[in-house]
Structure formats: structure tokens, C-alpha cells
Scaffold this active site. Structure first.
Site, short mmCIF file in Angstrom:
data_model
loop_
_atom_site.label_atom_id
_atom_site.label_comp_id
_atom_site.label_asym_id
_atom_site.label_seq_id
_atom_site.Cartn_x
_atom_site.Cartn_y
_atom_site.Cartn_z
N ASP A 7 -4.57 4.54 0.69
CA ASP A 7 -3.98 3.27 0.23
C ASP A 7 -2.48 3.32 0.53
O ASP A 7 -1.91 4.39 0.72
CB ASP A 7 -4.20 3.04 -1.27
CG ASP A 7 -3.67 1.68 -1.71
OD1 ASP A 7 -3.84 0.69 -0.97
OD2 ASP A 7 -3.05 1.58 -2.79
N SER A 8 -1.87 2.14 0.55
CA SER A 8 -0.42 2.07 0.74
C SER A 8 0.31 2.74 -0.44
O SER A 8 1.46 3.11 -0.30
CB SER A 8 0.02 0.61 0.83
OG SER A 8 -0.32 -0.04 -0.38
N CYS A 59 -7.68 -0.05 0.68
CA CYS A 59 -6.54 -0.96 0.75
C CYS A 59 -7.03 -2.18 1.51
O CYS A 59 -7.42 -2.08 2.68
CB CYS A 59 -5.41 -0.26 1.51
SG CYS A 59 -3.99 -1.32 1.83
N GLU A 98 3.80 -0.68 -8.47
CA GLU A 98 4.35 0.57 -7.89
C GLU A 98 5.57 1.04 -8.68
O GLU A 98 5.81 2.23 -8.82
CB GLU A 98 4.72 0.36 -6.41
CG GLU A 98 3.52 0.25 -5.48
CD GLU A 98 2.82 1.58 -5.20
OE1 GLU A 98 3.50 2.58 -4.95
OE2 GLU A 98 1.56 1.60 -5.25
N CYS A 113 -7.31 -6.83 -3.82
CA CYS A 113 -6.26 -5.83 -3.60
C CYS A 113 -6.56 -4.71 -4.59
O CYS A 113 -6.82 -4.98 -5.77
CB CYS A 113 -4.88 -6.43 -3.89
SG CYS A 113 -3.55 -5.20 -3.94
N HIS A 162 -4.81 -2.64 -6.03
CA HIS A 162 -3.89 -2.49 -7.15
C HIS A 162 -4.29 -3.39 -8.33
O HIS A 162 -3.96 -3.09 -9.47
CB HIS A 162 -2.46 -2.90 -6.75
CG HIS A 162 -1.71 -1.87 -5.96
ND1 HIS A 162 -2.03 -1.55 -4.66
CD2 HIS A 162 -0.63 -1.10 -6.28
CE1 HIS A 162 -1.18 -0.63 -4.22
NE2 HIS A 162 -0.31 -0.34 -5.18
N1 DGL Z 1 -3.63 -1.93 -2.58
C1 DGL Z 1 -3.45 -2.60 -1.37
C2 DGL Z 1 -4.47 -3.64 -1.08
O1 DGL Z 1 -5.60 -3.45 -1.50
C3 DGL Z 1 -2.12 -2.71 -0.78
C4 DGL Z 1 -1.13 -3.60 -1.30
C5 DGL Z 1 0.20 -3.53 -0.62
O2 DGL Z 1 0.64 -2.44 -0.25
O3 DGL Z 1 0.81 -4.58 -0.48
O4 DGL Z 1 -4.23 -4.63 -0.45
#
Ligand code: DGL
Length: 270
Positions: free
Chosen positions: A7-8, A70, A162, A194, A196
Site C-alpha cells: 500500500d502507499s 491499494c 497518515e 480506498c 485507508h
Molecule cells: N490506501 C490507498 C487506496 O486504497 C491509497 C491512498 C493514497 O495513497 O492516496 O487507494
């Protein structure tokens, strides 16, 4: 045997947690590209470059199968990676397809033609890059007909998570839900597109109301991975050790991860 989870930043931990509960004996190597998060405001080329670098690192750590936990990378980079970059003996899978299979009431891997499904009005909450890619609508159109999708790009939410600023994250989620409801007053399902966002799932559900079924990916991805590994056990890879890798500050990232998962997590430099 080890499977890579990318993931990012911290969002993929929601997926890792569900996979650990579903497949407790499977070593997992997590890669959080925290130094470059958020991806949601980057260009598709940029997301492709960063995602391939991270995936390469996971291959080096003994993972033959890497899950892009992600949506932004799954939406903006996965197809290009699968078409010309992934080596023949490796696999890279995204998180969209299991979610859409669940939404369209399909068994994992059912590729029969699109058909009418129960849900008609779907609210999609995702990052700006995911919304822009229209990957969700494309994958949905392969499987369902007659579903109206309204997408809301949730700017700022990933940054707030984050940073560990959950008060700001909550305020942003509520304002994005309001904006969505102005475009689609009565969705019957909502997709947290997402990884997150499950960290804010209660806020989404509260703001949307109890009549809206909220789909989030973690358990769906864990279930479809278990099914995949049963069919392809050789993809478990040679790695034997669970690891948490980050491009960010190991100390800060470990603290936030520990706070989110409510157990001690120790990241090391990627
Ligand atoms: N958690 C990520 C997603 O599912 C990345 C969000 C990001 O880095 O902007 O899209």
C-alpha cells in the site's frame, strides 16, 4: 512461503489484518510507501513507477504473489503491470475485483456475462486518482448491468489518516458523504474504495445511515486470497518471514500502525 501486501501507506494494514485472521500460518511481507503517500493525488505514470519499485522489493523478499492492497495503485497501475511488466513466474493482484464480485453477488472468479443484480444505486468513495481512472465502473460493467454509480473523490482523508489526525479525517468523511448525497440522495450501497477508509468505517456508516449497506474490502480480499491459494498453492512463494517494510520513518510509521491495529507492529526501512 510468503505473500506480499503493498500500500502507499497504512491503509493496506486493514487488509493485512483480515488476511492474518483468515490465514494465520501464512507469512506476510508488508510494504508501506509512506514517504510517497498519498498516491491519490499523483499522476498514473508516477503511481506506476512507485508501485513497480515497491513490488520488485516484495519479489526480492521471497514473495511470488503480491496483493496491491491499494485501490489507487490497482486502478492506475495494475493493468499496465500485468500487461507488460510482471514476470511469468510471479502474480500481482488488485483489490477491486473481489469487492465487485461481492457487490454483484458472484462466486470468486465467476466470469460469466454481466447480469442484473440487487443493488441499483452505488456510492463510491475513493481517492481522486481512483475516481479519475473509472476502473471501478469498468470492472463493474463486466459483471453487472443497470447499476448507477456516483463517485465521490475524498480529498484529504488519506493525508489526515497518515498524519494520525482522526478528528480531521472524521470531519472530511462527513463532508464527503454530504457532497455525495447531494448527487445521489438515496444510495442502497456504498463502497469504501480506498483501503485507508475502513479505519473510518463507523463514521461512513453513521453519516450514510443504517439503510445503506457499506462494502469494505479487507475481509473480501482475505476470503478471495484464501480461495486463490487453495487453487494455486505454488504461488505462496519461498519467503518464510513476516516483515513490515516502509520507505518512511520506521519509528513514526510503527507508532501509527500499532495505534491502528492495537498491537505492536515494528517497521524496518525498505
Ligand atoms: N490506501 C490507498 C487506496 O486504497 C491509497 C491512498 C493514497 O495513497 O492516496 O487507494
Amino acid at each position: 512461503m510468503a505473500v506480499g501486501i503493498f500500500d502507499s501507506g497504512l491503509g493496506g494494514l486493514t487488509v493485512l489484518d483480515a488476511i492474518e485472521r483468515r490465514l494465520p500460518d501464512l507469512p506476510l511481507v508488508y510494504f508501506g510507501d509512506n514517504a510517497h503517500a498519498p498516491y491519490g493525488v499523483r499522476t498514473a505514470d508516477d503511481i506506476y513507477e512507485l508501485t513497480t519499485q515497491a513490488t520488485e522489493r516484495l519479489f526480492d523478499a521471497g514473495c511470488d504473489l503480491v496483493i496491491l492492497a491499494c485501490n489507487t495503485a490497482s486502478a492506475a497501475a495494475l493493468r499496465r503491470m500485468q500487461e507488460g511488466w510482471v514476470p511469468r513466474d510471479k502474480r500481482v493482484l488488485g483489490v477491486f475485483v473481489p469487492l465487485i464480485e461481492a457487490l454483484t453477488e458472484r462466486h470468486w472468479g465467476d466470469n460469466s456475462p454481466p447480469r442484473e443484480v440487487g443493488v441499483k444505486h452505488v456510492a463510491l468513495f475513493a481517492t481522486p486518482a481512483t475516481v479519475r481512472s473509472r476502473a471501478f465502473q469498468r470492472e463493474l460493467a463486466f459483471r453487472a448491468i443497470g447499476v448507477d454509480v456516483e463517485a465521490q473523490a475524498c480529498g484529504g482523508v488519506v493525508d489526515a489518516i497518515e498524519e494520525g489526525d482522526m478528528i480531521l479525517a472524521e470531519a472530511l468523511v462527513r463532508s464527503h458523504v454530504d457532497a455525495l448525497k447531494r448527487k445521489m440522495p438515496e444510495p442502497d450501497a456504498a463502497v469504501l474504495g480506498c483501503t485507508h477508509y475502513p479505519l473510518m468505517e463507523e463514521v461512513f456508516q453513521d453519516a450514510l445511515g443504517p439503510q445503506v449497506k457499506v462494502f469494505s474490502q479487507a475481509n473480501l480480499v482475505a476470503e478471495s486470497l484464501a480461495d486463490y491459494l487453495q487453487r494455486r498453492p505454488e504461488m505462496k512463494g519461498p519467503g518464510t518471514e513476516s516483515l513490515f517494510l516502509t520507505t518512511g520513518s520506521p519509528k513514526n510509521v510503527s507508532n501509527r500502525a500499532t495505534q491502528f491495529l492495537r498491537r505492536k507492529i515494528e517497521f524496518i526501512p525498505a
